[in-house]
Scaffold this active site. Structure first.
Site, PDB file in Angstrom:
ATOM      1  N   GLU A 215       7.834  10.824  -2.877  1.00  0.00           N
ATOM      2  CA  GLU A 215       8.729  11.088  -1.923  1.00  0.00           C
ATOM      3  C   GLU A 215      10.501  10.800  -1.866  1.00  0.00           C
ATOM      4  O   GLU A 215      10.718   9.893  -3.104  1.00  0.00           O
ATOM      5  CB  GLU A 215       8.128  10.086  -0.701  1.00  0.00           C
ATOM      6  CG  GLU A 215       6.997   9.707   0.246  1.00  0.00           C
ATOM      7  CD  GLU A 215       6.542   9.568   0.731  1.00  0.00           C
ATOM      8  OE1 GLU A 215       6.051   9.845   1.993  1.00  0.00           O
ATOM      9  OE2 GLU A 215       6.813   8.195   0.955  1.00  0.00           O
ATOM     10  N   ASP A 234      -0.006   0.730   1.120  1.00  0.00           N
ATOM     11  CA  ASP A 234       0.482   1.506   2.332  1.00  0.00           C
ATOM     12  C   ASP A 234      -0.008   2.565   2.214  1.00  0.00           C
ATOM     13  O   ASP A 234      -0.684   3.394   3.404  1.00  0.00           O
ATOM     14  CB  ASP A 234       1.820   1.662   2.029  1.00  0.00           C
ATOM     15  CG  ASP A 234       2.733   3.053   3.442  1.00  0.00           C
ATOM     16  OD1 ASP A 234       2.210   2.643   4.938  1.00  0.00           O
ATOM     17  OD2 ASP A 234       2.987   3.360   2.271  1.00  0.00           O
ATOM     18  N   HIS A 239      -4.816   7.075   1.752  1.00  0.00           N
ATOM     19  CA  HIS A 239      -4.591   8.129   1.029  1.00  0.00           C
ATOM     20  C   HIS A 239      -4.823   8.587   0.235  1.00  0.00           C
ATOM     21  O   HIS A 239      -5.717   9.373  -0.535  1.00  0.00           O
ATOM     22  CB  HIS A 239      -2.687   8.799   1.661  1.00  0.00           C
ATOM     23  CG  HIS A 239      -2.953   8.088   2.437  1.00  0.00           C
ATOM     24  ND1 HIS A 239      -2.773   7.905   3.518  1.00  0.00           N
ATOM     25  CD2 HIS A 239      -0.830   7.904   3.219  1.00  0.00           C
ATOM     26  CE1 HIS A 239      -2.581   8.188   4.628  1.00  0.00           C
ATOM     27  NE2 HIS A 239      -1.020   7.233   4.164  1.00  0.00           N
ATOM     28  N   LYS A 325       9.117   5.490  -3.489  1.00  0.00           N
ATOM     29  CA  LYS A 325       9.756   6.217  -2.337  1.00  0.00           C
ATOM     30  C   LYS A 325      11.076   6.266  -3.808  1.00  0.00           C
ATOM     31  O   LYS A 325      11.180   5.811  -4.048  1.00  0.00           O
ATOM     32  CB  LYS A 325      10.275   5.227  -1.560  1.00  0.00           C
ATOM     33  CG  LYS A 325       8.789   4.820  -0.408  1.00  0.00           C
ATOM     34  CD  LYS A 325       8.971   5.265   1.057  1.00  0.00           C
ATOM     35  CE  LYS A 325       7.751   5.149   1.347  1.00  0.00           C
ATOM     36  NZ  LYS A 325       7.174   5.742   2.200  1.00  0.00           N
TER      37      LYS A 325
HETATM   38  C1  BG6 Z   1       2.114   7.120   5.652  1.00  0.00           C
HETATM   39  C2  BG6 Z   1       2.606   5.974   5.045  1.00  0.00           C
HETATM   40  O1  BG6 Z   1       0.686   6.696   6.267  1.00  0.00           O
HETATM   41  O2  BG6 Z   1       1.873   7.848   5.068  1.00  0.00           O
HETATM   42  C3  BG6 Z   1       4.033   6.422   4.726  1.00  0.00           C
HETATM   43  O3  BG6 Z   1       3.296   5.274   5.544  1.00  0.00           O
HETATM   44  C4  BG6 Z   1       4.643   7.754   3.852  1.00  0.00           C
HETATM   45  O4  BG6 Z   1       4.562   5.363   3.889  1.00  0.00           O
HETATM   46  C5  BG6 Z   1       3.361   8.654   4.699  1.00  0.00           C
HETATM   47  O5  BG6 Z   1       5.696   8.119   3.642  1.00  0.00           O
HETATM   48  C6  BG6 Z   1       3.527   9.739   4.150  1.00  0.00           C
HETATM   49  O6  BG6 Z   1       2.726  10.525   4.785  1.00  0.00           O
HETATM   50  P1  BG6 Z   1       3.049  12.218   4.249  1.00  0.00           P
HETATM   51  O7  BG6 Z   1       1.961  12.958   5.567  1.00  0.00           O
HETATM   52  O8  BG6 Z   1       4.346  12.655   4.872  1.00  0.00           O
HETATM   53  O9  BG6 Z   1       2.418  12.558   3.288  1.00  0.00           O
END
Ligand code: BG6
Length: 468
Positions: A215, A234, A239, A325
């Site tokens: 990101e 997180d 994910h 980040k």
């Molecule tokens: C969230 C996290 O679950 O997923 C965030 O808490 C992160 O920190 C986000 O930025 C990323 O999701 P996506 O869909 O924008 O890739």
């Protein structure tokens, strides 16, 4: 309960939605636009009871909804917008007080099968779940729980215990919004709808797998929340692990949600617990000056790790996962690197240390698949270049992950939600690294994290830094 009753409960549509945390950030950014999208395609016609602590009137809530929609995509269907407002009710109250739950019950009217969506901080989950139970609001109901589901193995187990004291497992919908993304669902489809992949999809042909979730922005206004999680909790444990599971799992027996979950759980259980030496933690410069962040914070905003799956298929194949980040780009990508051909036949045949063939799934910002292979260049010599066969598979009008997941939860489809054993098995993998880990290394904004992350990949072609 007999099988017929279980089947009925699984497929019957919810007849009301109670949205806890309706005044919060997640509701504003994600859930309200998803509700609007569902109303637009006539997939949501049930009453929506917003719940929060704020002493608002219904008019104030409607104004907030309007603001959210104007801000997050706009209002392009007046009829659907009016319909959404007409479905709304509001209950203000403290989750510690049983009166709040009595008011919710009243607002739900005669609903027999409500869905309760907990878009609230995890510290409040237990109170709300117990409040629902005591008020008799759990009978025939579903509960939808936002991530993070616990903060380590013990808290996830405790949360599961509390949830189960009120709701049966098939009424609990644990959200990981990555599972509602088209590009991620496509991994499962692409793997098992095609036959050409399977013969090479193992340790004999694959040298490593890399997953990057980068990101190019920081924690924004979420500093205080981020301090309680850090990158590993997180996004990696949930994910990225979900992406690993879809890439690594064996074919499920059928499309049944439980068959898919069972295969994912097997992957998590076969993952070797994360050793501190397999983890690099980083923190972007300036993180400690963000609002809500401790001046001496050691919370990581970057993680790179090496993971092993001790199974017949994956023995010895390293999985490199990385997220952070304030990196160079906002991109989410998987690169599956193939081993070089066994014989070095041509002058330019790649060595194990050079760029070899790979399959690349770009998951964001665009959804695409690339297959890199060497192609002969013109001329007398047998030399060539690596070229990518590239397919963009994005289609206009894709549902947002929240629209998809919320719609599925209301209609009782559990395919894209995590099961109890999967959440616990995933926490068990990261548990050792949560307890003991190296300090977070500072890194400059706009790059690919601390230099030290490169040392995790001792051989092969290093990290693939995606460029857009
Ligand atoms: C969230 C996290 O679950 O997923 C965030 O808490 C992160 O920190 C986000 O930025 C990323 O999701 P996506 O869909 O924008 O890739």
């Amino acid at each position: 309960m007999n099988t017929m009753e279980i089947d009925n409960r699984q497929t019957v549509r919810s007849d009301a939605l109670a949205l806890f945390g309706v005044t919060g950030d997640l509701a504003y950014k994600m859930i309200i636009p998803a509700l609007y999208a569902l109303v637009k395609r006539s997939a949501l016609t049930i009453p929506i009871v917003g719940v929060a602590l704020e002493k608002w009137t219904l008019e104030q809530l409607r104004a907030r909804i309007t603001d959210s929609l104007q801000h997050e995509g706009g209002i392009d269907d007046r009829q659907a917008f009016d319909k959404l407002l007409s479905l709304l009710r509001y209950v203000s109250g403290d989750y510690n007080r049983q009166e709040t739950f009595s008011s919710i019950k009243e607002a739900l009217g005669g609903a027999q099968r409500p869905a309760h969506y907990l878009a609230i901080p995890p510290s409040l989950f237990e109170n709300v779940i117990q409040g629902l139970g005591t008020a008799g609001l759990a009978k025939g109901a579903r509960v939808i729980v936002e991530k993070p589901f616990g903060r380590d193995l013990a808290s996830a187990q405790e949360l599961n215990r509390v949830a189960h004291s009120v709701f049966p497992e098939d009424a609990i919908f644990r959200i990981d919004h990555y599972l509602g993304k088209e590009a991620i669902m496509n991994i499962l489809y692409f793997r098992f709808a095609n036959s050409f992949l399977e013969p090479i999809w193992n340790r004999n042909y694959i040298s490593s797998v890399q997953i990057t979730l980068a990101e190019n922005f920081g924690v924004k206004t979420r500093g205080a929340f981020y301090e309680t999680v850090g990158c590993l909790r997180d996004v990696i444990e949930n994910h990225l692990f979900q992406i690993v599971a879809l890439l690594a799992m064996e074919p499920p027996t059928d499309q049944n949600p439980d068959a898919v979950q069972t295969e994912k759980v097997k992957v998590f259980r076969a993952m070797r617990p994360l050793a501190p030496a397999d983890l690099i933690r980083g923190q972007y410069e300036g993180y400690r000056n963000e609002t809500g962040v401790a001046k001496d914070s050691d919370v990581e905003t970057f993680c790179a790790l090496r993971l092993f799956i001790d199974s017949w298929r994956w023995e010895g194949v390293p999985w490199y996962l990385r997220s952070g980040k304030y990196l160079a780009e906002s991109v989410n990508e998987v690169v599956v690197e193939l081993k070089p051909p066994p014989q070095k036949l041509f002058d330019d045949s790649p060595q194990a240390s050079e760029g070899s063939n790979y399959l690349r799934f770009q998951l964001a910002p665009h959804s695409a698949i690339g297959l890199a292979a060497r192609i002969k260049a013109k001329g007398k010599k047998f030399i060539g270049d690596q070229k990518e066969l590239f397919v963009i598979e994005e289609e206009p009008g894709e549902q947002s992950p929240y629209e998809r997941l919320l719609g599925d939860a209301i209609s009782g489809d559990r395919t894209l939600f995590s099961r109890e054993d999967a959440t616990e098995a995933a926490w068990a993998v990261v548990e050792p690294a949560l307890k003991k880990h190296p300090r977070a290394l500072p890194y400059k904004r706009g790059g690919w994290g601390p230099e030290e992350a490169n040392a995790l990949i001792a051989k092969g072609s290093g990290w693939h830094n995606p460029s857009l």
